[in-house]
Scaffold this active site. Sequence first.
Site, PDB file in Angstrom:
ATOM      1  N   GLU A 135       0.830  -1.182   0.000  1.00 59.04           N
ATOM      2  CA  GLU A 135       0.000   0.000   0.000  1.00 59.04           C
ATOM      3  C   GLU A 135       0.871   1.240   0.000  1.00 59.04           C
ATOM      4  O   GLU A 135       1.972   1.227   0.506  1.00 59.04           O
ATOM      5  CB  GLU A 135      -0.927   0.003   1.226  1.00 59.04           C
ATOM      6  CG  GLU A 135      -2.130  -0.858   0.973  1.00 59.04           C
ATOM      7  CD  GLU A 135      -2.390  -1.862   2.063  1.00 59.04           C
ATOM      8  OE1 GLU A 135      -1.591  -1.918   3.018  1.00 59.04           O
ATOM      9  OE2 GLU A 135      -3.379  -2.586   1.953  1.00 59.04           O
ATOM     10  N   CYS A 148       4.212   8.097   1.317  1.00 60.07           N
ATOM     11  CA  CYS A 148       4.903   7.059   2.075  1.00 60.07           C
ATOM     12  C   CYS A 148       5.061   5.823   1.188  1.00 60.07           C
ATOM     13  O   CYS A 148       4.081   5.270   0.704  1.00 60.07           O
ATOM     14  CB  CYS A 148       4.083   6.752   3.322  1.00 60.07           C
ATOM     15  SG  CYS A 148       4.914   5.614   4.407  1.00 60.07           S
ATOM     16  N   CYS A 155       8.767  -7.758   5.584  1.00 61.82           N
ATOM     17  CA  CYS A 155      10.058  -7.259   6.070  1.00 61.82           C
ATOM     18  C   CYS A 155      10.867  -8.442   6.562  1.00 61.82           C
ATOM     19  O   CYS A 155      10.310  -9.369   7.154  1.00 61.82           O
ATOM     20  CB  CYS A 155       9.852  -6.254   7.211  1.00 61.82           C
ATOM     21  SG  CYS A 155      11.393  -5.499   7.765  1.00 61.82           S
ATOM     22  N   CYS A 159      10.883  -6.717  14.312  1.00 62.26           N
ATOM     23  CA  CYS A 159      10.687  -5.802  15.450  1.00 62.26           C
ATOM     24  C   CYS A 159       9.398  -6.211  16.162  1.00 62.26           C
ATOM     25  O   CYS A 159       8.371  -6.432  15.509  1.00 62.26           O
ATOM     26  CB  CYS A 159      10.620  -4.354  14.975  1.00 62.26           C
ATOM     27  SG  CYS A 159      12.113  -3.879  14.077  1.00 62.26           S
ATOM     28  N   CYS A 162       6.049  -4.245  15.683  1.00 60.48           N
ATOM     29  CA  CYS A 162       5.637  -3.905  14.319  1.00 60.48           C
ATOM     30  C   CYS A 162       4.932  -5.083  13.661  1.00 60.48           C
ATOM     31  O   CYS A 162       5.464  -6.191  13.627  1.00 60.48           O
ATOM     32  CB  CYS A 162       6.860  -3.519  13.494  1.00 60.48           C
ATOM     33  SG  CYS A 162       6.503  -3.314  11.729  1.00 60.48           S
ATOM     34  N   GLY A 211       8.779  -2.764   4.943  1.00 62.15           N
ATOM     35  CA  GLY A 211      10.107  -3.246   4.595  1.00 62.15           C
ATOM     36  C   GLY A 211      11.251  -2.427   5.146  1.00 62.15           C
ATOM     37  O   GLY A 211      11.075  -1.302   5.604  1.00 62.15           O
ATOM     38  N   GLU A 212      12.425  -3.026   5.123  1.00 59.12           N
ATOM     39  CA  GLU A 212      13.638  -2.361   5.588  1.00 59.12           C
ATOM     40  C   GLU A 212      14.422  -1.929   4.340  1.00 59.12           C
ATOM     41  O   GLU A 212      15.033  -2.759   3.657  1.00 59.12           O
ATOM     42  CB  GLU A 212      14.458  -3.327   6.459  1.00 59.12           C
ATOM     43  CG  GLU A 212      15.845  -2.840   6.807  1.00 59.12           C
ATOM     44  CD  GLU A 212      15.920  -1.392   7.291  1.00 59.12           C
ATOM     45  OE1 GLU A 212      15.290  -1.042   8.298  1.00 59.12           O
ATOM     46  OE2 GLU A 212      16.618  -0.581   6.643  1.00 59.12           O
ATOM     47  N   SER A 243      13.948   5.774   6.204  1.00 58.42           N
ATOM     48  CA  SER A 243      13.902   5.328   7.599  1.00 58.42           C
ATOM     49  C   SER A 243      14.467   3.916   7.704  1.00 58.42           C
ATOM     50  O   SER A 243      14.082   3.028   6.959  1.00 58.42           O
ATOM     51  CB  SER A 243      12.444   5.338   8.088  1.00 58.42           C
ATOM     52  OG  SER A 243      12.350   4.753   9.370  1.00 58.42           O
ATOM     53  N   LEU A 266      14.938   4.368  16.482  1.00 60.60           N
ATOM     54  CA  LEU A 266      15.749   4.080  17.680  1.00 60.60           C
ATOM     55  C   LEU A 266      14.917   3.322  18.727  1.00 60.60           C
ATOM     56  O   LEU A 266      15.255   2.217  19.115  1.00 60.60           O
ATOM     57  CB  LEU A 266      16.292   5.398  18.244  1.00 60.60           C
ATOM     58  CG  LEU A 266      17.318   5.239  19.364  1.00 60.60           C
ATOM     59  CD1 LEU A 266      18.585   4.560  18.875  1.00 60.60           C
ATOM     60  CD2 LEU A 266      17.659   6.597  19.989  1.00 60.60           C
ATOM     61  N   ASN A 342       0.844   2.125  17.599  1.00 60.59           N
ATOM     62  CA  ASN A 342      -0.369   1.718  16.916  1.00 60.59           C
ATOM     63  C   ASN A 342      -0.631   0.246  17.232  1.00 60.59           C
ATOM     64  O   ASN A 342       0.042  -0.614  16.672  1.00 60.59           O
ATOM     65  CB  ASN A 342      -0.066   1.818  15.419  1.00 60.59           C
ATOM     66  CG  ASN A 342      -1.095   2.585  14.695  1.00 60.59           C
ATOM     67  OD1 ASN A 342      -2.242   2.638  15.094  1.00 60.59           O
ATOM     68  ND2 ASN A 342      -0.672   3.155  13.585  1.00 60.59           N
ATOM     69  N   CYS A 385     -10.662   0.289   5.954  1.00 58.90           N
ATOM     70  CA  CYS A 385      -9.866  -0.255   4.869  1.00 58.90           C
ATOM     71  C   CYS A 385     -10.237  -1.687   4.511  1.00 58.90           C
ATOM     72  O   CYS A 385      -9.844  -2.173   3.463  1.00 58.90           O
ATOM     73  CB  CYS A 385      -8.380  -0.119   5.137  1.00 58.90           C
ATOM     74  SG  CYS A 385      -7.857  -1.029   6.559  1.00 58.90           S
TER      75      CYS A 385
HETATM   76  N1  SAH Z   1      11.811  -0.640   8.299  1.00 58.76           N
HETATM   77  C1  SAH Z   1      12.022   0.748   8.434  1.00 58.76           C
HETATM   78  C2  SAH Z   1      10.954   1.602   7.772  1.00 58.76           C
HETATM   79  C3  SAH Z   1       9.531   1.122   7.868  1.00 58.76           C
HETATM   80  S1  SAH Z   1       8.762   1.217   9.447  1.00 58.76           S
HETATM   81  C4  SAH Z   1      12.189   1.120   9.880  1.00 58.76           C
HETATM   82  O1  SAH Z   1      11.948   0.274  10.739  1.00 58.76           O
HETATM   83  O2  SAH Z   1      12.602   2.245  10.136  1.00 58.76           O
HETATM   84  C5  SAH Z   1       8.405   2.959   9.616  1.00 58.76           C
HETATM   85  C6  SAH Z   1       8.315   3.430  11.061  1.00 58.76           C
HETATM   86  O3  SAH Z   1       7.101   2.935  11.672  1.00 58.76           O
HETATM   87  C7  SAH Z   1       9.463   2.927  11.919  1.00 58.76           C
HETATM   88  O4  SAH Z   1       9.966   3.944  12.757  1.00 58.76           O
HETATM   89  C8  SAH Z   1       8.793   1.865  12.733  1.00 58.76           C
HETATM   90  O5  SAH Z   1       9.517   1.627  13.913  1.00 58.76           O
HETATM   91  C9  SAH Z   1       7.421   2.445  12.968  1.00 58.76           C
HETATM   92  N2  SAH Z   1       6.413   1.467  13.392  1.00 58.76           N
HETATM   93  C10 SAH Z   1       6.295   0.184  13.053  1.00 58.76           C
HETATM   94  N3  SAH Z   1       5.248  -0.389  13.676  1.00 58.76           N
HETATM   95  C11 SAH Z   1       4.674   0.569  14.432  1.00 58.76           C
HETATM   96  C12 SAH Z   1       3.552   0.591  15.316  1.00 58.76           C
HETATM   97  N4  SAH Z   1       2.811  -0.476  15.534  1.00 58.76           N
HETATM   98  N5  SAH Z   1       3.243   1.753  15.920  1.00 58.76           N
HETATM   99  C13 SAH Z   1       3.985   2.857  15.692  1.00 58.76           C
HETATM  100  N6  SAH Z   1       5.051   2.887  14.882  1.00 58.76           N
HETATM  101  C14 SAH Z   1       5.408   1.759  14.270  1.00 58.76           C
HETATM  102 FE1  SF4 Z   2      11.152  -3.459  12.028  1.00 59.59          FE
HETATM  103 FE2  SF4 Z   2      10.740  -1.558  10.164  1.00 59.59          FE
HETATM  104 FE3  SF4 Z   2      10.715  -4.169   9.500  1.00 59.59          FE
HETATM  105 FE4  SF4 Z   2       8.733  -3.186  10.957  1.00 59.59          FE
HETATM  106  S1  SF4 Z   2       9.209  -2.602   8.859  1.00 59.59           S
HETATM  107  S2  SF4 Z   2       9.845  -5.142  11.315  1.00 59.59           S
HETATM  108  S3  SF4 Z   2       9.810  -1.645  12.193  1.00 59.59           S
HETATM  109  S4  SF4 Z   2      12.482  -3.020  10.297  1.00 59.59           S
END
Ligand code: SAH
Ligand code: SF4
Length: 410
Positions: A135, A148, A155, A159, A162, A211-212, A243, A266, A342, A385
């Site tokens: 999306e 975005c 990914c 994390c 996430c 994705g990363e 990011s 971070l 979220n 959605c």
């Molecule tokens: N993979 C990359 C970019 C995609 S995630 C990264 O991790 O930076 C984009 C942002 O959304 C990141 O800062 C991530 O930590 C944050 N994010 C992911 N899941 C989230 C959630 N459930 N609530 C708030 N922020 C979240």
């Molecule tokens: Fe972690 Fe970013 Fe991948 Fe989500 S999208 S698992 S925050 S690296």
Amino acid sequence: MSWSMTDTVTSSSRPDLRANAPLEKIPLESYVPPAKPSLVGLSRAELSERLADIGIAPPQRNMRVQQLWHWIYFRGASSFEEMTSVSKETRAKLAERFTVDRPEVVAEQISSDGTRKWLLRLPSGDRIEKPHEIECVYIPETDRGTLCVSSQVGCTLNCTFCHTGTQRLVRNLTPGEIVGQVMVARDRLNDWADRDSGGRLITNIVMMGMGEPLYNFDAVRDALLIVADNEGIGISRRRITLSTSGVVPNIIRTGEEIGVMLAISLHAVRDELRNELVPLNRKYPIAELLQACRDYPGASNARRITFEYVMLKGVNDSLEDARLLVKLLRGIPAKINLIPFNPWPGTRYECSDWDQIEKFSEYIFNAGYSSPVRTPRGRDILAACGQLKSETEKLSASERQALRAMAMTD
Ligand code: SAH
Ligand code: SF4
């Protein structure tokens, strides 16, 4: 906080089992290019090769490359027919072998606050495999419009807060699929160079979708260089933010080879906690990550690095965490973005209370940082959605989550 209704179900019935998950998943490189490939996503050198393939003689090639570049990336042409400055014969030859297709838009939703979301379908490698979907979200604000963009389907990382990380399917996007997201948005917003009203709607890009990006480095680099090229899409590097969760070896390369703005996810100030939230920290701990930020080419007070910090109740949101955060970032030209968590079904985390977010933010502000709290946008799209897909095929929880992560911007 109120999230979509579907989020409130099954929160304890599906525990998050990722504590013992491997550090990284292997991407499924199952992408099979279409029989008639698209020229979208190709660099000038690659366009020149394709022209050679269809028998364009070397003396003509550079001029033809310039023309194609202009039509594809500046004017947004969606067929060779439109490219009236290219000879009819060359257009016919091109059309025989290639297209200028972008990813297929399977649904579009427009929120009352102007946020727009597109569900895009990408080819998968296998007929029996589910189509790959991502999306892409556009968030208009008074002085800018941010798109975005995703770098992968799913990914490779895990994390724990996430939802994208729970998705098992992972595939790297091609440069064409990354540039294609920007082109689809320009198409749907009627935002190409020759639009009547002059100014552009999409002024900023954030690589904050699924994705990363630094685990798909080459494709992301090639795509962003096209997006930033001022003879084409022309969104300047200063208005593109990538990011990353902290893939240290590719951070310096990002500065050197792409030159875009950097954001670091971070989320924790101690290795013990960051190892849990962002397991990649076990490979690249905080000290190494921050050193890469200190060494980031082009970082300055005018070009600060953004540190993203998701607010998790009772986990990372104490004032002691805020104090350590300020201490850690000393000497780095930094901005801090606090992101309300979220929640998603089955998650072990909760969003911090609003007054705690305010206290945390105030501490950081008093230490000299502006600390905007990023608020999710397009709530009504997110809530609704499920309607994007057919009645029988509801949007999965992970897709909803990816959406929300994407709907946040500065
Ligand atoms: N993979 C990359 C970019 C995609 S995630 C990264 O991790 O930076 C984009 C942002 O959304 C990141 O800062 C991530 O930590 C944050 N994010 C992911 N899941 C989230 C959630 N459930 N609530 C708030 N922020 C979240
Ligand atoms: Fe972690 Fe970013 Fe991948 Fe989500 S999208 S698992 S925050 S690296």
